[in-house]
Design a protein around this motif. Structure first.
Motif, PDB file in Angstrom:
ATOM      1  N   SER A   4       0.864  -1.241   0.097  1.00 57.83           N
ATOM      2  CA  SER A   4       0.107  -0.033  -0.009  1.00 57.83           C
ATOM      3  C   SER A   4       0.819   1.064   0.078  1.00 57.83           C
ATOM      4  O   SER A   4       1.772   1.219   0.792  1.00 57.83           O
ATOM      5  CB  SER A   4      -0.903   0.119   1.566  1.00 57.83           C
ATOM      6  OG  SER A   4      -1.458   1.119   1.260  1.00 57.83           O
ATOM      7  N   GLU A   6       0.687   5.840  -0.108  1.00 60.92           N
ATOM      8  CA  GLU A   6      -0.182   7.022  -0.044  1.00 60.92           C
ATOM      9  C   GLU A   6       0.257   7.631  -1.469  1.00 60.92           C
ATOM     10  O   GLU A   6       1.138   7.265  -2.272  1.00 60.92           O
ATOM     11  CB  GLU A   6       0.328   8.061   0.889  1.00 60.92           C
ATOM     12  CG  GLU A   6       0.197   7.997   2.309  1.00 60.92           C
ATOM     13  CD  GLU A   6      -1.137   7.887   2.680  1.00 60.92           C
ATOM     14  OE1 GLU A   6      -1.918   8.934   2.107  1.00 60.92           O
ATOM     15  OE2 GLU A   6      -1.731   7.292   3.278  1.00 60.92           O
ATOM     16  N   LEU A 116      -3.078  -0.561  -4.657  1.00 60.68           N
ATOM     17  CA  LEU A 116      -4.415   0.012  -4.149  1.00 60.68           C
ATOM     18  C   LEU A 116      -4.797  -0.942  -2.867  1.00 60.68           C
ATOM     19  O   LEU A 116      -5.017  -2.249  -3.236  1.00 60.68           O
ATOM     20  CB  LEU A 116      -5.532   0.092  -5.003  1.00 60.68           C
ATOM     21  CG  LEU A 116      -5.607   1.272  -5.894  1.00 60.68           C
ATOM     22  CD1 LEU A 116      -6.887   1.235  -6.887  1.00 60.68           C
ATOM     23  CD2 LEU A 116      -5.535   2.624  -5.204  1.00 60.68           C
ATOM     24  N   ARG A 117      -4.680  -0.629  -1.648  1.00 66.44           N
ATOM     25  CA  ARG A 117      -4.936  -1.407  -0.666  1.00 66.44           C
ATOM     26  C   ARG A 117      -6.529  -1.326  -0.311  1.00 66.44           C
ATOM     27  O   ARG A 117      -6.916  -0.399   0.740  1.00 66.44           O
ATOM     28  CB  ARG A 117      -4.223  -0.714   0.526  1.00 66.44           C
ATOM     29  CG  ARG A 117      -4.387  -1.964   1.828  1.00 66.44           C
ATOM     30  CD  ARG A 117      -3.308  -1.384   2.829  1.00 66.44           C
ATOM     31  NE  ARG A 117      -3.486  -2.293   4.196  1.00 66.44           N
ATOM     32  CZ  ARG A 117      -3.613  -1.868   5.243  1.00 66.44           C
ATOM     33  NH1 ARG A 117      -3.895  -0.842   5.586  1.00 66.44           N
ATOM     34  NH2 ARG A 117      -3.591  -3.040   6.167  1.00 66.44           N
ATOM     35  N   GLU A 123      -8.342   4.461   3.507  1.00 66.21           N
ATOM     36  CA  GLU A 123      -7.199   5.135   2.849  1.00 66.21           C
ATOM     37  C   GLU A 123      -7.022   5.080   1.450  1.00 66.21           C
ATOM     38  O   GLU A 123      -6.572   6.191   0.808  1.00 66.21           O
ATOM     39  CB  GLU A 123      -6.222   4.186   3.461  1.00 66.21           C
ATOM     40  CG  GLU A 123      -4.844   4.290   3.057  1.00 66.21           C
ATOM     41  CD  GLU A 123      -3.659   2.999   3.121  1.00 66.21           C
ATOM     42  OE1 GLU A 123      -3.786   1.965   2.591  1.00 66.21           O
ATOM     43  OE2 GLU A 123      -3.190   3.008   4.399  1.00 66.21           O
ATOM     44  N   SER A 124      -7.840   3.996   0.804  1.00 68.69           N
ATOM     45  CA  SER A 124      -7.728   4.066  -0.608  1.00 68.69           C
ATOM     46  C   SER A 124      -8.766   4.570  -1.765  1.00 68.69           C
ATOM     47  O   SER A 124      -8.476   4.954  -2.804  1.00 68.69           O
ATOM     48  CB  SER A 124      -7.163   2.635  -0.943  1.00 68.69           C
ATOM     49  OG  SER A 124      -8.287   1.685  -0.702  1.00 68.69           O
TER      50      SER A 124
END
Length: 452
Positions: A4, A6, A116-117, A123-124
C-alpha cells in the motif's frame, strides 16, 4: 504483491453530462417507501485493468469519451438521474426532472492498480476514487491509474434509488455503450406503490419504524468515542457453504451469514445485559410483483426487519439457533402485505419524516448492524468495451449508529463473496480474529492473481 502507498489524485476536468434527448421538465413525486430514506449518498466503484493493445486500442481519453457518450444516451431512459431533488409545498423531497445533467469528473491517480490497498477503503477509496456528490442526483468519476488502468465510480442519492435501481442503471449504461437495447427498461410508475384506502398495517411496524421527531436527540460524539471504519473482505465459497451447513442447512446463505455476524457482534462486549440488534434489508419487488410490473421499478422498495437479543442470550446460543431467530423475524417481511402495510404506515404519518428504528440509534446504549444482500451486484456486466472489471464494490459509510455489511458476488465468478463493512473498529478486530478465518482482508493477490 505491491504494498500500500499514499498517493495523490489530481482532478483533470469536470463537466456536466445531460441526456441527448431531454424530456419535458416535470416533477416526479417520491413514493412512500422513498420517504423512509434520509438524505444520504451511496458510492459504488469498479476497477479495470489496462486494456491489452491486441484486444482494444482504448486509451483513457477514448474510454472517457465512450463513457460520456453512452451516459448521455442512457440518461434519456434514466432521466431521473439527470434531475435534482427539491422540496415540495409540505416540506417533503421530490424529484425535479429538468435534465440538469450528471457531474462527470476526470482524474489521475499516481498509483498502480496492484498498489491499491482496497482492504482499507478509508485510505484508498474515500475522497480519492469515489467522488463526493455536491449537486444533482448522481455524480461520476473516472480515474486513470499510473498503470493505465481505470477506476469508474458513481455516488448517488439513496432517496432516489436503491441498490437494485442503481444496478439496473449501471447495466443499462454498459448496454448502451455496446449499442445494445436496454434489457430491463425502468418503470417510474408511483401508482404501483399507492396507499390503500382505507390504510391498514400490522402494529409490528411501530417497532421497526418510527417518526424521527419521537426519538431523543443523540448526544454529540465525544473525543474518545470509537469511530467506525470501512473495510473490504472476501469470503471463499467453501466457507460460505460451511457456515450455511453449521446454521442447520435449511437456512439461506444470507440468513446463515446474518446469524454468524450477530453472534460475532455479541463478542465485542462482556456486558451480558447489553442489547444486540441485527437487521436485514429486504427488497419487496418480488413480493409486490403484478405480472412482473415491479421487476423494472426504479426507486426504493426496501424494508429493514430486525431482531433484538441480549449479549448473554447470543453467547449461549448455537449458530443454528440464532439462524432460526433470524428466519423468524425475516419471514413476516417477505410478504406483499408487509410492504403494502409499510406504504400505508408512512402515509398515516406524512409529512412527518420517518425512518427505520435500527438506523436511527437507541437510547439504551445497545449495538446494532444491518446486512444488505448485494447478490444482484452486476460486477460481471458493467463492461464498456475494454474488458470486464476485475473488482467492484459498494462504498457506503452511511453515518448511522448501526453498522452496515454488504456481501456481493466476486468478479471472479467462482461463488466467492466480496464483503463491504462499515463497523466500529472493535467489531472489525473481532471479525478478523475469528478462527478458522472467515473474513479475509482483500488484497491485490485476490483480484489480480499476477500482482507482484
Amino acid at each position: 504483491m505491491g504494498g500500500s502507498k499514499e498517493y495523490a489524485v489530481t482532478m483533470k476536468a469536470k463537466e456536466r453530462v445531460a441526456a441527448v434527448l431531454p424530456a419535458q421538465e416535470h416533477r416526479l413525486p417520491l413514493s412512500n417507501l422513498d420517504l423512509l430514506l434520509p438524505p444520504i449518498d451511496v458510492g459504488v466503484f469498479f476497477c479495470y485493468e489496462k486494456p491489452l493493445a491486441e484486444q482494444s486500442p482504448a486509451t483513457f481519453a477514448t474510454m472517457v469519451s465512450a463513457l460520456k457518450t453512452s451516459l448521455a444516451r442512457a440518461l434519456v431512459t434514466y432521466y431521473p438521474f439527470a434531475g435534482k431533488v427539491v422540496t415540495n409545498s409540505v416540506g417533503e423531497p421530490e424529484l425535479l426532472c429538468n435534465n440538469r445533467g450528471v457531474d462527470f469528473i476526470e482524474a489521475y491517480a499516481d498509483v498502480e492498480l496492484h498498489e491499491l490497498r482496497l482492504y482499507n477503503p478509508d485510505e484508498s477509496v474515500e475522497r480519492k476514487l469515489v467522488p463526493k456528490k455536491k449537486e444533482g442526483v448522481i455524480c461520476v468519476q473516472a480515474t486513470e491509474l499510473k498503470c493505465g488502468g481505470l477506476v469508474l465510480a458513481c455516488t448517488f442519492d439513496h432517496r432516489i434509488a436503491d441498490a437494485y435501481s442503481a444496478n439496473m442503471f449501471l447495466v443499462a449504461w454498459a448496454e448502451t455503450a455496446a449499442s445494445k437495447a436496454i434489457s430491463l427498461p425502468p418503470s417510474f410508475r408511483r401508482s404501483l406503490l399507492t396507499p390503500r384506502r382505507p390504510g391498514s398495517y400490522d402494529p409490528s411496524l411501530d417497532r421497526l419504524y418510527v417518526p424521527v421527531s419521537s426519538l431523543p436527540a443523540l448526544p454529540p460524539p465525544s473525543p474518545d468515542q470509537e469511530p467506525a471504519v470501512n473495510r473490504i473482505y472476501y469470503i471463499v465459497a467453501d466457507d460460505i457453504a460451511r457456515i450455511q451447513v453449521a446454521a442447520g442447512g435449511q437456512r439461506t446463505k444470507i440468513e446463515a451469514f446474518t446469524a454468524y455476524l450477530w453472534r460475532v457482534l455479541s463478542r465485542t462486549t462482556r456486558l451480558d445485559d447489553k442489547v444486540c440488534r441485527m437487521g436485514a434489508v429486504v427488497d419487496g419487488r418480488s413480493r409486490l410483483a403484478r405480472g412482473g410490473e415491479m421487476a423494472g421499478y426504479f426507486g426504493n422498495v426496501l424494508s429493514i426487519p430486525c431482531g433484538s437479543l441480549r449479549v448473554g442470550e447470543l453467547k449461549d446460543m448455537g449458530l443454528a439457533e440464532v439462524a432460526e431467530v433470524v428466519h423468524g423475524w425475516l419471514r413476516p417481511a417477505l410478504t406483499e402485505e408487509h410492504f403494502r402495510g409499510l406504504v400505508d404506515w408512512v402515509e398515516a404519518r406524512r409529512p412527518e419524516p420517518v425512518g427505520a428504528r435500527i438506523c436511527l440509534g437507541y437510547e439504551d446504549g445497545g449495538v446494532g448492524c444491518v446486512v444488505s444482500s448485494g447478490r444482484g451486484f452486476p460486477v460481471g456486466q458493467v463492461e464498456f468495451g475494454w474488458g470486464r472489471p476485475v473488482f467492484g464494490s459498494y462504498h457506503f459509510p452511511w453515518g448511522s449508529p448501526a453498522g452496515y455489511v454488504m456481501p456481493m458476488p466476486s468478479a471472479r465468478g467462482n461463488g466467492d463473496w466480496v464483503v463491504y463493512v462499515h463497523l466500529l473498529g472493535s467489531f472489525v478486530d473481532v471479525l478478523e480474529a475469528e478462527e478458522p478465518p472467515f473474513f479475509r482482508p482483500l488484497t491485490a493477490d485476490y483480484f489480480l492473481p499476477d500482482a507482484n
